[in-house]
Design a protein around this motif. Structure first.
Motif, short mmCIF file in Angstrom:
data_model
loop_
_atom_site.label_atom_id
_atom_site.label_comp_id
_atom_site.label_asym_id
_atom_site.label_seq_id
_atom_site.Cartn_x
_atom_site.Cartn_y
_atom_site.Cartn_z
N CYS A 83 54.72 42.44 44.51
CA CYS A 83 53.76 41.58 45.20
C CYS A 83 53.56 40.29 44.40
O CYS A 83 53.31 40.34 43.19
CB CYS A 83 52.43 42.33 45.35
SG CYS A 83 51.13 41.32 46.06
N CYS A 102 49.50 40.08 43.23
CA CYS A 102 48.83 40.92 42.23
C CYS A 102 49.83 41.64 41.32
O CYS A 102 49.43 42.39 40.45
CB CYS A 102 47.92 41.93 42.92
SG CYS A 102 48.81 43.22 43.78
N CYS A 113 50.69 45.22 50.84
CA CYS A 113 50.51 45.65 49.46
C CYS A 113 49.38 46.67 49.40
O CYS A 113 48.31 46.47 49.98
CB CYS A 113 50.18 44.44 48.60
SG CYS A 113 49.75 44.85 46.90
N CYS A 150 46.32 44.78 47.12
CA CYS A 150 45.56 43.61 47.59
C CYS A 150 45.69 43.35 49.08
O CYS A 150 44.98 42.52 49.62
CB CYS A 150 45.97 42.37 46.80
SG CYS A 150 47.62 41.77 47.19
ZN LIG Z 1 49.30 42.76 45.97
#
Ligand SMILES: [Zn+2]
Length: 57
Positions: free
Chosen positions: A10, A13, A29, A32
């Protein structure tokens, strides 16, 4: 071949998770919620860094 799995990082994050190469639905994800893969009918469009490809067995 049924399709491979991709380890996707990702961009928001830095969480890494496994995404099916031909995902049929939106993949977000787990941390997040950012969209990682968008279904296209064939191979999913991966919008983040693909760390590695994990071949299906
Ligand atoms: Zn993420």
């Amino acid at each position: 071949m049924p399709g491979a799995y991709l380890r996707v990082k990702c961009g928001d994050c830095e969480n890494e998770q496994i995404v099916f190469e031909k995902a049929a639905s939106l993949v977000g994800c787990a941390v997040c919620g950012t969209t990682l893969a968008t279904p296209t009918g064939g191979k999913a469009e991966i919008e983040h860094e693909i760390v590695e490809t994990v071949e299906a067995r």
